[in-house]
Design a protein around this motif. Sequence first.
Motif, PDB file in Angstrom:
ATOM      1  N   GLU A  64     -15.507  -9.301   1.520  1.00 14.82           N
ATOM      2  CA  GLU A  64     -15.788  -8.156   2.385  1.00 14.82           C
ATOM      3  C   GLU A  64     -14.483  -7.723   3.053  1.00 14.82           C
ATOM      4  OE1 GLU A  64     -19.281  -8.922   4.833  1.00 14.82           O
ATOM      5  OE2 GLU A  64     -18.632  -7.358   6.216  1.00 14.82           O
ATOM      6  N   GLU A  65     -14.246  -6.419   3.068  1.00 12.70           N
ATOM      7  CA  GLU A  65     -12.969  -5.945   3.593  1.00 12.70           C
ATOM      8  C   GLU A  65     -12.969  -5.807   5.109  1.00 12.70           C
ATOM      9  OE1 GLU A  65     -10.696  -2.989   1.275  1.00 12.70           O
ATOM     10  OE2 GLU A  65     -12.395  -3.092  -0.097  1.00 12.70           O
ATOM     11  N   ALA A  66     -11.798  -5.968   5.696  1.00 14.37           N
ATOM     12  CA  ALA A  66     -11.650  -5.822   7.143  1.00 14.37           C
ATOM     13  C   ALA A  66     -10.282  -5.227   7.442  1.00 14.37           C
ATOM     14  CB  ALA A  66     -11.774  -7.189   7.823  1.00 14.37           C
ATOM     15  N   SER A 105       6.263   0.448  -0.603  1.00  9.97           N
ATOM     16  CA  SER A 105       6.480  -0.239  -1.878  1.00  9.97           C
ATOM     17  C   SER A 105       5.641  -1.520  -1.918  1.00  9.97           C
ATOM     18  CB  SER A 105       7.962  -0.593  -2.057  1.00  9.97           C
ATOM     19  OG  SER A 105       8.101  -1.525  -3.118  1.00  9.97           O
ATOM     20  N   LYS A 106       4.675  -1.530  -2.840  1.00 15.90           N
ATOM     21  CA  LYS A 106       3.807  -2.720  -2.951  1.00 15.90           C
ATOM     22  C   LYS A 106       4.592  -3.915  -3.474  1.00 15.90           C
ATOM     23  CE  LYS A 106      -0.340  -0.207  -2.838  1.00 15.90           C
ATOM     24  NZ  LYS A 106      -1.302  -0.347  -1.769  1.00 15.90           N
ATOM     25  N   ALA A 107       5.643  -3.642  -4.266  1.00 14.53           N
ATOM     26  CA  ALA A 107       6.477  -4.741  -4.767  1.00 14.53           C
ATOM     27  C   ALA A 107       7.273  -5.349  -3.604  1.00 14.53           C
ATOM     28  CB  ALA A 107       7.419  -4.230  -5.860  1.00 14.53           C
ATOM     29  N   VAL A 110      -4.641  -3.357 -10.553  1.00 13.62           N
ATOM     30  CA  VAL A 110      -3.370  -2.705 -10.906  1.00 13.62           C
ATOM     31  C   VAL A 110      -2.967  -1.769  -9.773  1.00 13.62           C
ATOM     32  CG1 VAL A 110      -2.199  -1.257 -12.604  1.00 13.62           C
ATOM     33  CG2 VAL A 110      -4.049  -2.802 -13.334  1.00 13.62           C
ATOM     34  N   LYS A 111      -1.754  -1.948  -9.261  1.00 16.73           N
ATOM     35  CA  LYS A 111      -1.308  -1.144  -8.125  1.00 16.73           C
ATOM     36  C   LYS A 111       0.012  -0.448  -8.430  1.00 16.73           C
ATOM     37  CE  LYS A 111      -3.522  -4.097  -4.712  1.00 16.73           C
ATOM     38  NZ  LYS A 111      -3.450  -4.702  -3.381  1.00 16.73           N
ATOM     39  N   ALA A 112       0.015   0.853  -8.259  1.00 16.72           N
ATOM     40  CA  ALA A 112       1.279   1.589  -8.361  1.00 16.72           C
ATOM     41  C   ALA A 112       2.143   1.171  -7.182  1.00 16.72           C
ATOM     42  CB  ALA A 112       1.014   3.083  -8.333  1.00 16.72           C
ATOM     43  N   LEU A 141      -4.523  -7.797   1.429  1.00 15.72           N
ATOM     44  CA  LEU A 141      -4.376  -7.039   0.185  1.00 15.72           C
ATOM     45  C   LEU A 141      -3.257  -6.024   0.290  1.00 15.72           C
ATOM     46  CD1 LEU A 141      -8.096  -6.169  -0.654  1.00 15.72           C
ATOM     47  CD2 LEU A 141      -6.777  -8.167  -1.364  1.00 15.72           C
ATOM     48  N   GLU A 142      -3.066  -5.515   1.496  1.00 20.11           N
ATOM     49  CA  GLU A 142      -2.034  -4.491   1.675  1.00 20.11           C
ATOM     50  C   GLU A 142      -1.675  -4.403   3.145  1.00 20.11           C
ATOM     51  OE1 GLU A 142      -3.240  -0.436   1.430  1.00 20.11           O
ATOM     52  OE2 GLU A 142      -5.134  -0.820   2.429  1.00 20.11           O
ATOM     53  N   PHE A 143      -0.474  -3.902   3.394  1.00 19.96           N
ATOM     54  CA  PHE A 143      -0.096  -3.532   4.756  1.00 19.96           C
ATOM     55  C   PHE A 143       0.124  -2.034   4.805  1.00 19.96           C
ATOM     56  CE2 PHE A 143       1.427  -8.011   5.018  1.00 19.96           C
ATOM     57  CZ  PHE A 143       0.636  -8.381   6.099  1.00 19.96           C
ATOM     58  N   GLY A 167      -3.608   4.912  -5.661  1.00 19.15           N
ATOM     59  CA  GLY A 167      -2.749   4.138  -6.543  1.00 19.15           C
ATOM     60  C   GLY A 167      -3.253   2.764  -6.946  1.00 19.15           C
ATOM     61  N   VAL A 168      -4.513   2.432  -6.637  1.00 15.27           N
ATOM     62  CA  VAL A 168      -5.037   1.107  -6.979  1.00 15.27           C
ATOM     63  C   VAL A 168      -6.208   1.238  -7.952  1.00 15.27           C
ATOM     64  CG1 VAL A 168      -6.169  -0.972  -6.056  1.00 15.27           C
ATOM     65  CG2 VAL A 168      -4.342   0.135  -4.748  1.00 15.27           C
ATOM     66  N   VAL A 169      -6.142   0.491  -9.060  1.00 11.49           N
ATOM     67  CA  VAL A 169      -7.254   0.479 -10.008  1.00 11.49           C
ATOM     68  C   VAL A 169      -7.822  -0.937 -10.054  1.00 11.49           C
ATOM     69  CG1 VAL A 169      -7.944   0.789 -12.430  1.00 11.49           C
ATOM     70  CG2 VAL A 169      -6.291   2.365 -11.392  1.00 11.49           C
ATOM     71  N   LEU A 211       0.650  -6.178 -10.666  1.00 14.59           N
ATOM     72  CA  LEU A 211      -0.637  -6.701 -11.129  1.00 14.59           C
ATOM     73  C   LEU A 211      -1.015  -7.798 -10.151  1.00 14.59           C
ATOM     74  CD1 LEU A 211       0.001  -7.155 -14.979  1.00 14.59           C
ATOM     75  CD2 LEU A 211      -0.877  -5.140 -13.775  1.00 14.59           C
ATOM     76  N   GLU A 212      -2.273  -7.786  -9.717  1.00 12.86           N
ATOM     77  CA  GLU A 212      -2.646  -8.717  -8.646  1.00 12.86           C
ATOM     78  C   GLU A 212      -3.989  -9.356  -8.960  1.00 12.86           C
ATOM     79  OE1 GLU A 212      -1.794  -7.563  -4.395  1.00 12.86           O
ATOM     80  OE2 GLU A 212      -3.978  -7.558  -4.363  1.00 12.86           O
ATOM     81  N   GLU A 213      -4.053 -10.630  -8.688  1.00 14.01           N
ATOM     82  CA  GLU A 213      -5.293 -11.392  -8.816  1.00 14.01           C
ATOM     83  C   GLU A 213      -6.403 -10.685  -8.020  1.00 14.01           C
ATOM     84  OE1 GLU A 213      -6.718 -15.707  -6.948  1.00 14.01           O
ATOM     85  OE2 GLU A 213      -4.754 -14.862  -6.505  1.00 14.01           O
ATOM     86  N   ARG A 214      -7.581 -10.539  -8.627  1.00 15.54           N
ATOM     87  CA  ARG A 214      -8.680  -9.879  -7.911  1.00 15.54           C
ATOM     88  C   ARG A 214      -9.335 -10.858  -6.934  1.00 15.54           C
ATOM     89  NH1 ARG A 214     -13.572  -6.311 -10.500  1.00 15.54           N
ATOM     90  NH2 ARG A 214     -14.709  -6.000  -8.556  1.00 15.54           N
ATOM     91  N   ILE A 215      -9.578 -10.383  -5.715  1.00 19.69           N
ATOM     92  CA  ILE A 215     -10.230 -11.204  -4.687  1.00 19.69           C
ATOM     93  C   ILE A 215     -11.590 -10.586  -4.403  1.00 19.69           C
ATOM     94  CG2 ILE A 215      -9.996 -12.182  -2.360  1.00 19.69           C
ATOM     95  CD1 ILE A 215      -7.604 -12.921  -4.014  1.00 19.69           C
ATOM     96  N   TRP A 216     -12.625 -11.408  -4.340  1.00 22.20           N
ATOM     97  CA  TRP A 216     -13.956 -10.897  -4.006  1.00 22.20           C
ATOM     98  C   TRP A 216     -14.264 -11.174  -2.546  1.00 22.20           C
ATOM     99  CZ3 TRP A 216     -12.993 -11.671  -9.099  1.00 22.20           C
ATOM    100  CH2 TRP A 216     -13.565 -10.763 -10.004  1.00 22.20           C
TER     101      TRP A 216
HETATM  102  P1  AMP Z   1      -5.146  -0.504  -1.238  1.00 21.70           P
HETATM  103  O1  AMP Z   1      -4.682   0.897  -1.570  1.00 21.70           O
HETATM  104  O2  AMP Z   1      -4.148  -1.587  -1.498  1.00 21.70           O
HETATM  105  O3  AMP Z   1      -5.877  -0.528   0.065  1.00 21.70           O
HETATM  106  O4  AMP Z   1      -6.328  -0.819  -2.247  1.00 21.70           O
HETATM  107  C1  AMP Z   1      -7.427   0.010  -2.290  1.00 21.70           C
HETATM  108  C2  AMP Z   1      -8.632  -0.826  -2.439  1.00 21.70           C
HETATM  109  O5  AMP Z   1      -8.546  -1.571  -3.653  1.00 21.70           O
HETATM  110  C3  AMP Z   1      -8.824  -1.853  -1.361  1.00 21.70           C
HETATM  111  O6  AMP Z   1      -9.413  -1.308  -0.212  1.00 21.70           O
HETATM  112  C4  AMP Z   1      -9.716  -2.848  -2.074  1.00 21.70           C
HETATM  113  O7  AMP Z   1     -11.040  -2.376  -2.078  1.00 21.70           O
HETATM  114  C5  AMP Z   1      -9.199  -2.810  -3.486  1.00 21.70           C
HETATM  115  N1  AMP Z   1      -8.269  -3.903  -3.761  1.00 21.70           N
HETATM  116  C6  AMP Z   1      -6.928  -3.923  -3.577  1.00 21.70           C
HETATM  117  N2  AMP Z   1      -6.405  -5.110  -3.930  1.00 21.70           N
HETATM  118  C7  AMP Z   1      -7.446  -5.878  -4.336  1.00 21.70           C
HETATM  119  C8  AMP Z   1      -7.570  -7.220  -4.805  1.00 21.70           C
HETATM  120  N3  AMP Z   1      -6.520  -8.019  -4.960  1.00 21.70           N
HETATM  121  N4  AMP Z   1      -8.802  -7.666  -5.116  1.00 21.70           N
HETATM  122  C9  AMP Z   1      -9.893  -6.884  -4.983  1.00 21.70           C
HETATM  123  N5  AMP Z   1      -9.839  -5.621  -4.557  1.00 21.70           N
HETATM  124  C10 AMP Z   1      -8.638  -5.103  -4.220  1.00 21.70           C
END
Ligand code: AMP
Length: 468
Positions: free
Chosen positions: A236-238, A147-149, A187-189, A328-330, A197-199, A229-234
């Motif tokens: 590099e992912e890790a 649950s993302k919430a 936008v995250k389901a 961004l997620e666990f 589930g992420v747009v 709904l989540e603020e977009r972060i720019w």
């Molecule tokens: P997730 O399923 O939460 O891993 O999200 C899938 C992908 O969406 C992530 O690997 C990121 O590329 C992108 N994403 C998720 N949350 C954000 C955010 N807050 N800002 C920018 N990109 C995001």
Amino acid sequence: RARPRSSVRRRSRAALRSRCEPPPCLATHLDYEVGQEFRMSQSRKILVVGSGGREHALALRLLASDSVSEVIGCPGNAGMDKPPADLAHKILRTRSGEPLAIAREEGVDLVVIGPEVPLTEGLADRIRAAGIPVFGPSAEAARLEGSKAFMKEFCVRQGIRVARGVIVSSPTELDAALATFPNAPVVKADGLCAGKGVVVAETHEEARAAALAMLTGESFGQAGTTVVLEERIWGEEASVHALCDGERAFVLPVAQDHKRIFDGDQGPNTGGMGTYAPAPVVKPELLAQLQRDVMTRVVAGMAAEGRPFIGALFGGFMVTPEGEAIVLEFNVRFGDPETQVLTLVADGDFGEAIYGAARGQLSDGVLTVSQDHALCVVLAAEGYPGQVAQGDEIRGVEEAEGLPGVRVFHAGTERRDGKLLTKGGRVLGVSARGATLAEARDRAYAAVERIEFRGRQFRTDIGYRALR
Ligand code: AMP
Ligand code: GLY
């Protein structure tokens, strides 16, 4: 006589520790290596639940551990039906069926659960209730991914820094929530949507349409009727992973995934087309900070809230140009294909570390982080990530595995009439370890060249961010 601190010495200490309190079901025997000291070695039997590249990588890494003699994949894949040549003295096999029933029947010492769905459905709880140690969180603890919430509210409660988010649970709340974001939000389901589930919307209108389709159940059914709904972060992912025992978090080297299907991060998202580790985007000081302020705090917070976290905790971070890392997620399990490289750079008795974590006793020094590098190139079937072809013959895997430092992890494969066939989107994870990232890459791509099947797709630029 001066002797380098060898892994055998470390393993011996771990083995001796467990000799002091032998678990009832454990077979032990004396083992001797020429030129080394006598040591107590164990012969644990482990059930690995799942059928992907992640599970094959875990199975092989567990099997290569001194403390482990047998691994059963449940249901596993075609890579797990026999041990590789260098581990031919051990047992690797597969069994289909209900994991708890198999664990009982086989009398396994430990169950390791790979995928998130059985975890959120409570498989770890059922196995634990039967008295079998399990590496994987309870259903309650798995809500962190399920649950993302919940994840957002948990982080806020525990003072863990996350991107600003608003939870929306009906279409009537949507416009007011959208208006609080100066830029288009992500936008995250709320629930599990198989990674779809992420747009990441470019405009408010796009975000609104995606959120509405989720809230009405049109996109993902029940899993989408709450959205974040989540603020977009720019940046590099890790991918940051930690082995957790309910109290402690042992952080592994940072990995980086490549989610898009084509080179240069073009085309649609996939489950992951390749990985490498360690990824220099997170410097050692930043990793130490993430261990302290995020990973350990999650484990402490989960324990304080009565849902201790045992298993692999995987934080998906965005590292901003300013050098900050925001989670961004666990995920409550190992990443796929992150595991394919992490298992190649974790030295020591991995099986002992996982067994210790499962029993709430993750001890220092059992596992060490190698100075080497690893890189994995995913070979996918024609059509992936859409509808894929199946049943195409795969040739060259054995030849590829004969190359130095190479391991080929199976994902969507099956064996029929002695032939290896494709059976799924991501087919193989061709992986290699090397003294440098460039060497790991060259070895992995040399192995890729040996493997053929009709319509095979792969990226030619895995690791480019670190190598450029
Ligand atoms: P997730 O399923 O939460 O891993 O999200 C899938 C992908 O969406 C992530 O690997 C990121 O590329 C992108 N994403 C998720 N949350 C954000 C955010 N807050 N800002 C920018 N990109 C995001
Ligand atoms: N490779 C990303 C994941 O396993 O979620």
